[in-house]
Motif scaffolding. Structure first.
Motif, short mmCIF file in Angstrom:
data_model
loop_
_atom_site.label_atom_id
_atom_site.label_comp_id
_atom_site.label_asym_id
_atom_site.label_seq_id
_atom_site.Cartn_x
_atom_site.Cartn_y
_atom_site.Cartn_z
N TYR A 167 0.86 -1.18 0.00
CA TYR A 167 0.00 0.00 0.00
C TYR A 167 0.90 1.23 0.00
O TYR A 167 1.81 1.35 0.81
N ALA A 168 0.62 2.15 -0.92
CA ALA A 168 1.52 3.28 -1.12
C ALA A 168 0.77 4.60 -1.03
O ALA A 168 -0.38 4.71 -1.48
N ILE A 169 1.42 5.57 -0.46
CA ILE A 169 0.93 6.95 -0.44
C ILE A 169 2.04 7.81 -1.00
O ILE A 169 3.23 7.57 -0.74
N GLN A 170 1.68 8.79 -1.82
CA GLN A 170 2.70 9.66 -2.38
C GLN A 170 3.31 10.53 -1.27
O GLN A 170 2.58 11.27 -0.60
N PRO A 171 4.63 10.47 -1.05
CA PRO A 171 5.24 11.28 0.02
C PRO A 171 4.95 12.77 -0.13
O PRO A 171 4.75 13.46 0.87
N ALA A 172 4.92 13.27 -1.38
CA ALA A 172 4.64 14.70 -1.58
C ALA A 172 3.23 15.04 -1.12
O ALA A 172 2.99 16.13 -0.56
N GLN A 173 2.29 14.13 -1.33
CA GLN A 173 0.92 14.37 -0.88
C GLN A 173 0.85 14.44 0.63
O GLN A 173 0.18 15.31 1.20
N LEU A 174 1.56 13.53 1.30
CA LEU A 174 1.58 13.53 2.76
C LEU A 174 2.24 14.80 3.29
O LEU A 174 1.74 15.43 4.24
N ALA A 175 3.35 15.22 2.68
CA ALA A 175 4.04 16.43 3.12
C ALA A 175 3.15 17.66 2.95
O ALA A 175 3.14 18.57 3.79
N ARG A 180 -0.17 17.83 3.03
CA ARG A 180 -1.22 17.87 4.05
C ARG A 180 -0.67 18.26 5.41
O ARG A 180 -1.30 19.00 6.17
N ILE A 181 0.54 17.74 5.73
CA ILE A 181 1.14 18.11 7.01
C ILE A 181 1.45 19.59 7.05
O ILE A 181 1.19 20.28 8.05
N ALA A 182 2.02 20.12 5.96
CA ALA A 182 2.35 21.55 5.90
C ALA A 182 1.12 22.40 6.07
O ALA A 182 1.14 23.45 6.75
N LEU A 183 0.02 22.00 5.48
CA LEU A 183 -1.22 22.76 5.59
C LEU A 183 -1.71 22.82 7.04
O LEU A 183 -2.08 23.89 7.53
N VAL A 184 -1.67 21.69 7.74
CA VAL A 184 -2.12 21.66 9.13
C VAL A 184 -1.17 22.45 10.02
O VAL A 184 -1.60 23.19 10.93
N VAL A 185 0.15 22.32 9.79
CA VAL A 185 1.12 23.07 10.59
C VAL A 185 0.91 24.57 10.43
O VAL A 185 0.92 25.33 11.42
N ARG A 186 0.71 25.03 9.21
CA ARG A 186 0.48 26.47 8.99
C ARG A 186 -0.83 26.92 9.62
O ARG A 186 -0.92 28.03 10.16
N GLN A 187 -1.84 26.07 9.59
CA GLN A 187 -3.10 26.41 10.24
C GLN A 187 -2.90 26.56 11.75
O GLN A 187 -3.42 27.51 12.36
N LEU A 188 -2.15 25.67 12.35
CA LEU A 188 -1.87 25.76 13.78
C LEU A 188 -1.05 27.01 14.10
O LEU A 188 -1.32 27.72 15.07
N ALA A 189 -0.04 27.28 13.27
CA ALA A 189 0.85 28.41 13.53
C ALA A 189 0.16 29.75 13.35
O ALA A 189 0.39 30.69 14.12
N VAL A 242 -7.23 23.79 15.11
CA VAL A 242 -6.85 22.45 14.69
C VAL A 242 -7.97 21.84 13.87
O VAL A 242 -9.12 22.25 13.96
N PRO A 243 -7.65 20.85 13.03
CA PRO A 243 -8.69 20.18 12.27
C PRO A 243 -9.70 19.52 13.18
O PRO A 243 -9.36 19.05 14.28
N ALA A 244 -10.95 19.48 12.73
CA ALA A 244 -12.01 18.89 13.55
C ALA A 244 -11.78 17.39 13.73
O ALA A 244 -12.11 16.82 14.77
N ASN A 245 -11.22 16.73 12.72
CA ASN A 245 -10.98 15.30 12.78
C ASN A 245 -9.54 14.99 12.41
O ASN A 245 -8.86 15.79 11.77
N ALA A 246 -9.10 13.81 12.84
CA ALA A 246 -7.78 13.35 12.43
C ALA A 246 -7.76 13.19 10.91
O ALA A 246 -8.74 12.78 10.30
N ILE A 247 -6.64 13.55 10.30
CA ILE A 247 -6.51 13.47 8.84
C ILE A 247 -5.89 12.12 8.49
O ILE A 247 -4.79 11.79 8.95
N ARG A 248 -6.61 11.35 7.70
CA ARG A 248 -6.13 10.05 7.25
C ARG A 248 -6.14 10.02 5.73
O ARG A 248 -7.16 10.26 5.10
#
Length: 362
Positions: A321-329, A331-340, A345-351
């Motif tokens: 099972y594969a996820i594109q690393p760029a896609q994961l990065a 989404r993480i960057a988006l949440v980090v900037r939202q927090l900063a 914080v997001p209403a739900n965990a991001i999966r």
């Protein structure tokens, strides 16, 4: 007077995404992030995390207001800046906490972290890496309190956090994000692969191929993603007559894993398929099974829950099972900037849903 450093504009936050995108573009023009020409639409969409349709509506609005001019088939030219701020705002500090060095991380994670660092730096954040194994103990409270107090940050991004560490962060007035899955009962924002869905799919796939005894290989240390993996596989097999799940928990030593495999093969009804957490462990499982005379997939099937470039070089090729690393990065960057930027914080965990890569091992 000291000039404001050129930084990326803040993310859109209003109900009207077009209106906030207009403000974000204006901010970037004012503080000199873009000089004479705006970047192309694809780069702007990536930077501002908006769709091309939203971006074009915002660019049309800026053109109507006289901020931009467009020549035929050329990039949009900036006509001028307005009221450039003169007081420098401190950079947002993103602290990335790890139990070991950057080089000790799996290759797929190092790519994600490196891409994440580039995205956050481009957005005007200061990224700091902290390696402190003492924070990753059964009772990390005292060490974490001292460490966080001496290393102030806008957001803490925590890797490989088990329940004690997560529970401590959940009780602090800190903006923190778990790279992985939160433990049950702990309310912390997190970004991870949807391991429940991946293992649920694996269970159904193996069942359809005639497997009734299925092994699940996981680390002895309990992580949220491993809990989700076991739950997903159990949910897939619970209504399948005759199905039995064998969970093998190893201590990350090849000798331990090989001993567990031998023990499972000696059972009256040994597994005929293994779902393996950890790309490196997949190689150990396959090589050891072949040493024991087992053909893959004729005698035993193997599926990797995780992906790694090295799995492209195996023979037989590994189903995974594969996820594109760029896609994961991203989404993480988006949440980090939202927090900063907003301390929300997001209403739900991001999966993120992985893609099944069919291989020769099933």
């Amino acid at each position: 007077m000291k000039k404001k450093a050129a930084t990326s504009p803040s993310l859109p936050r209003r109900l009207s995404l077009v209106a906030q995108t207009v403000d974000s573009l204006c901010e970037g023009i004012k503080n000199g992030h873009w000089q004479k020409l705006l970047p192309g639409e694809r780069e702007l969409c990536e930077s501002l995390q908006v769709s091309r349709r939203t971006l074009r509506s915002a660019l049309d609005e800026l053109q109507r207001k006289g901020w931009l001019e467009v020549a035929h088939r050329q990039r949009r030219r900036i006509k001028g800046r307005r009221s450039k701020p003169e007081i420098e705002e401190p950079k947002k500090v993103v602290a990335i906490l790890m139990p070991g060095s950057f080089l000790s991380l799996p290759s797929r994670i190092t790519f994600v972290i490196d891409s994440l660092r580039s995205k956050l730096t481009a957005a005007g954040c200061e990224v700091q890496f902290h390696v402190n194994p003492a924070c990753y103990t059964a009772n990390p409270g005292r060490v974490l309190s001292q460490f966080v107090a001496t290393h102030p940050a806008s957001v803490w991004l925590v890797l490989s956090a088990q329940e004690p560490m997560q529970r401590w962060f959940s009780k602090q007035p800190l903006s923190s994000l778990i790279l992985g899955s939160s433990a049950p009962g702990i309310n912390l924002p997190s970004v991870d692969v949807d391991f429940h869905a991946a293992c649920h799919h694996a269970g159904g796939l193996l069942w359809r191929k005639g497997h009734r005894q299925i092994g699940l290989v996981l680390f002895k240390d309990v992580y949220g993603g491993d809990i989700a993996s076991e739950e997903g596989l159990r949910d897939a097999l619970k209504d399948m007559p005759g199905a039995q799940l064998h969970v093998l928990r190893h201590d990350n030593q090849s000798s331990s894993l090989c001993a567990l495999l031998d023990e499972s093969l000696r059972q009256p009804k040994p597994p005929t398929a293994y779902v393996v957490g950890g790309a490196t462990q997949v190689l150990t499982v396959m090589m050891h099974l072949m040493r024991r005379g087992k053909r893959i997939p004729q005698d035993i099937a193997v599926i990797s829950r995780d992906n790694d470039p090295i799995l492209d070089a195996t023979s037989p090729t590994v189903a995974r099972y594969a996820i594109q690393p760029a896609q994961l990065a991203t989404r993480i960057a988006l949440v980090v900037r939202q927090l900063a930027e907003t301390n929300t914080v997001p209403a739900n965990a991001i999966r993120l849903m992985p893609t099944f890569v069919a291989g020769e091992s099933v």
